[in-house]
Design a protein around this motif. Structure first.
Motif, short mmCIF file in Angstrom:
data_model
loop_
_atom_site.label_atom_id
_atom_site.label_comp_id
_atom_site.label_asym_id
_atom_site.label_seq_id
_atom_site.Cartn_x
_atom_site.Cartn_y
_atom_site.Cartn_z
N ALA A 194 -6.27 -1.15 1.74
CA ALA A 194 -5.14 -1.52 0.88
C ALA A 194 -5.64 -2.02 -0.47
O ALA A 194 -5.09 -1.64 -1.52
CB ALA A 194 -4.31 -2.60 1.57
N GLU A 195 -6.68 -2.82 -0.46
CA GLU A 195 -7.23 -3.34 -1.72
C GLU A 195 -7.88 -2.22 -2.54
O GLU A 195 -7.74 -2.17 -3.77
CB GLU A 195 -8.25 -4.44 -1.43
N LEU A 196 -8.58 -1.32 -1.87
CA LEU A 196 -9.25 -0.23 -2.57
C LEU A 196 -8.22 0.73 -3.16
O LEU A 196 -8.36 1.19 -4.31
CB LEU A 196 -10.18 0.51 -1.62
N PHE A 197 -7.18 1.04 -2.41
CA PHE A 197 -6.13 1.92 -2.93
C PHE A 197 -5.46 1.28 -4.14
O PHE A 197 -5.14 1.95 -5.13
CB PHE A 197 -5.09 2.20 -1.86
N ARG A 198 -5.24 -0.02 -4.06
CA ARG A 198 -4.62 -0.72 -5.20
C ARG A 198 -5.54 -0.64 -6.42
O ARG A 198 -5.08 -0.43 -7.54
CB ARG A 198 -4.35 -2.18 -4.81
N GLU A 199 -6.83 -0.79 -6.20
CA GLU A 199 -7.81 -0.69 -7.29
C GLU A 199 -7.79 0.71 -7.90
O GLU A 199 -7.90 0.86 -9.13
CB GLU A 199 -9.20 -1.00 -6.74
N ARG A 200 -7.65 1.74 -7.06
CA ARG A 200 -7.66 3.12 -7.54
C ARG A 200 -6.31 3.55 -8.12
O ARG A 200 -6.22 4.59 -8.77
CB ARG A 200 -8.02 4.07 -6.40
N GLY A 201 -5.28 2.80 -7.82
CA GLY A 201 -3.94 3.18 -8.29
C GLY A 201 -3.33 4.32 -7.51
O GLY A 201 -2.38 4.96 -7.95
N GLY A 202 -3.85 4.60 -6.32
CA GLY A 202 -3.35 5.66 -5.47
C GLY A 202 -3.94 5.53 -4.09
O GLY A 202 -4.91 4.80 -3.88
N ARG A 203 -3.37 6.24 -3.12
CA ARG A 203 -3.78 6.08 -1.73
C ARG A 203 -3.99 7.43 -1.06
O ARG A 203 -3.57 8.47 -1.57
CB ARG A 203 -2.72 5.29 -0.96
N LEU A 204 -4.66 7.38 0.08
CA LEU A 204 -4.81 8.50 0.98
C LEU A 204 -4.04 8.20 2.27
O LEU A 204 -3.87 7.03 2.62
CB LEU A 204 -6.28 8.75 1.33
N PRO A 205 -3.61 9.22 3.00
CA PRO A 205 -3.03 8.97 4.32
C PRO A 205 -4.07 8.30 5.22
O PRO A 205 -5.27 8.61 5.13
CB PRO A 205 -2.68 10.37 4.83
N VAL A 206 -3.62 7.40 6.08
CA VAL A 206 -4.51 6.66 6.96
C VAL A 206 -4.16 6.96 8.41
O VAL A 206 -2.99 6.89 8.82
CB VAL A 206 -4.41 5.14 6.70
N MET A 207 -5.16 7.31 9.19
CA MET A 207 -5.04 7.49 10.63
C MET A 207 -5.71 6.31 11.32
O MET A 207 -6.74 5.81 10.85
CB MET A 207 -5.70 8.80 11.08
N MET A 232 0.84 -1.21 0.00
CA MET A 232 0.00 0.00 0.00
C MET A 232 0.87 1.25 0.00
O MET A 232 0.56 2.23 -0.66
CB MET A 232 -0.93 -0.01 1.22
N THR A 233 1.97 1.24 0.77
CA THR A 233 2.78 2.44 0.91
C THR A 233 3.60 2.74 -0.34
O THR A 233 4.22 3.80 -0.43
CB THR A 233 3.73 2.31 2.11
N THR A 234 3.63 1.82 -1.31
CA THR A 234 4.39 2.07 -2.54
C THR A 234 3.55 2.80 -3.59
O THR A 234 4.09 3.26 -4.60
CB THR A 234 4.91 0.75 -3.14
N LEU A 235 2.25 2.89 -3.37
CA LEU A 235 1.38 3.57 -4.32
C LEU A 235 1.54 5.08 -4.20
O LEU A 235 1.84 5.60 -3.13
CB LEU A 235 -0.09 3.20 -4.05
N PRO A 236 1.31 5.81 -5.29
CA PRO A 236 1.37 7.28 -5.21
C PRO A 236 0.16 7.82 -4.46
O PRO A 236 -0.85 7.13 -4.28
CB PRO A 236 1.35 7.70 -6.68
N TRP A 237 0.25 9.06 -4.00
CA TRP A 237 -0.88 9.71 -3.35
C TRP A 237 -1.94 10.05 -4.39
O TRP A 237 -1.62 10.46 -5.50
CB TRP A 237 -0.45 11.00 -2.66
N LEU A 238 -3.20 9.88 -4.02
CA LEU A 238 -4.30 10.28 -4.91
C LEU A 238 -4.34 11.80 -5.06
O LEU A 238 -4.69 12.31 -6.13
CB LEU A 238 -5.64 9.78 -4.35
N HIS A 239 -3.98 12.51 -4.00
CA HIS A 239 -4.00 13.98 -4.02
C HIS A 239 -2.68 14.49 -3.46
O HIS A 239 -2.61 14.97 -2.32
CB HIS A 239 -5.17 14.51 -3.19
N PRO A 240 -1.61 14.41 -4.24
CA PRO A 240 -0.27 14.74 -3.71
C PRO A 240 -0.14 16.16 -3.18
O PRO A 240 0.58 16.40 -2.20
CB PRO A 240 0.66 14.48 -4.91
N GLU A 241 -0.83 17.11 -3.81
CA GLU A 241 -0.70 18.49 -3.34
C GLU A 241 -1.33 18.68 -1.97
O GLU A 241 -0.83 19.44 -1.13
CB GLU A 241 -1.33 19.45 -4.37
#
Length: 359
Positions: A215-228, A1-10
């Motif tokens: 993790a599965e959803l981020f992989r499906e989207r090709g990007g991730r959000l920070p997780v708390m 999961m942590t290797t995926l790019p951010w969905l909203h990097p800015e």
């Protein structure tokens, strides 16, 4: 999961910059604010559910029941009230606001026969918080505001039996939880959440299902959000309901590489302090807390004043334990304003990796 790019990097860049600069302020209790409106059954139903069913849905769900108390439903039936709560906390100094989605899973909405609303509740909840944050950020562009998409614990536990006579029985599976969390998280992302928080965790297996789903959803989207990740110590034993200490809880979820790990609810700030100290010692990421306004009294109400709570939390901040702080049950914008004032001149807890790099 942590290797995926951010969905909203800015947005992540702004968040990371703010975390380096100061202790960030979370919002306070949603339920506490909604109780103040004293809404009746008709207010919870609104026009859409006034006839005893969802007027926009193609079929009715059996077993009509009262909807009063389903606070998440107010996202659809009283959106102006929910946005007003977000705005009140932002005006009080919150940097991040949580979506009104604590019970917006199929499992939790099943209590009201409204399972079909899960995705819609999450998408609409994130959109309301997004609109409030964007409006406030437009007024003060030098202070970005962020939407935390909330995934609550559900009303079931995967590692404990609800039947004392059958300790091996479970009323929910890991797969069912993961499916619920995937649907809800998809709505939060589509609605504009900047982060996802798995919160008020009393059963770490439930949390693991949520983290797997993300993790599965981020992989499906090709990007991730920070997780708390925020657990809850259920009483003065110092353990979660599923039996873990704060340190054991941290090591159980560390693999997800969350932005932050913290504790919320159940206890007031003073009672949470030793457990926050533990997290501050072992965590390699940021540490958060949003405690209750003290312990509930005989009437289930919370008596700790904004000044009292802020004084205790200032001690946390002064001793370098915190990166993010807010309030849970019993807290109001007055509490958040007092907390923000109390910690404004305190440096945020430094990450261990930063300490090592400076050595």
């Amino acid at each position: 999961m942590t290797t995926l790019p951010w969905l909203h990097p800015e947005r992540v860049a702004k968040l990371q910059a703010a975390l380096r600069e100061r202790i960030l302020i979370l919002d306070g209790g949603m339920g506490t604010m909604l109780q103040g409106h004293q809404l009746d059954e008709s207010a919870f139903r609104g026009e859409r559910f006034a006839g005893g069913h969802d007027s926009t849905h193609t079929h009715d769900h059996p077993g009509a029941c009262d909807l009063k108390g389903n606070n998440d439903l107010l996202t659809l039936t009283q959106p102006e009230i929910i946005r007003g709560v977000h705005t009140a906390y932002l005006e009080a100094g919150a940097d991040l606001v949580e979506t009104n989605t604590f019970n917006s899973t199929r499992i939790s909405q099943a209590d009201y026969h409204l399972e079909h609303l899960a995705y819609e509740l999450n998408r609409a909840g994130a959109a309301l918080a997004r609109a409030a944050c964007d409006a406030m950020e437009a007024k003060t562009p030098d202070k970005p505001r962020f939407v935390i998409g909330v995934l609550g614990p559900t009303s079931r536990t995967a590692s404990l039996s609800p039947d004392v006579n059958d300790p091996g029985f479970r009323n929910v599976s890991f797969e069912e939880l993961a499916t619920n969390y995937t649907e809800s998280a998809r709505g939060l992302i589509d609605g504009g959440a900047d982060l996802i928080m798995v919160e008020t965790i009393f059963d770490t297996l439930n949390a693991k299902a949520a983290l797997f789903a993300l993790a599965e959803l981020f992989r499906e989207r090709g990007g991730r959000l920070p997780v708390m990740i925020s657990g809850t110590i259920t009483d003065r034993s110092g353990r979660t309901l599923s039996g873990q200490t704060a340190e054991a809880f941290y090591y159980s979820v560390q693999h997800a590489r969350p932005l932050s790990v913290g504790l919320n609810c159940a206890l007031g700030a003073a009672d949470l302090r030793p457990h926050i100290q533990t997290l501050a010692r072992v965590a390699d990421g940021y540490v958060s807390t949003h405690p209750n306004a003290g312990l509930p009294n005989a009437f289930g109400e919370y008596d700790e004043t904004p000044e009292q709570m802020a004084s205790v939390i200032r001690g946390f901040a002064r001793d370098g334990l915190l990166n993010l702080v807010g309030g849970c049950c019993g807290t109001t914008p007055a509490h958040i304003r007092a907390i923000a004032e109390a910690v404004k001149d305190c440096a945020p807890r430094a990450l261990p990796s930063l300490d090592e790099a400076a050595a």
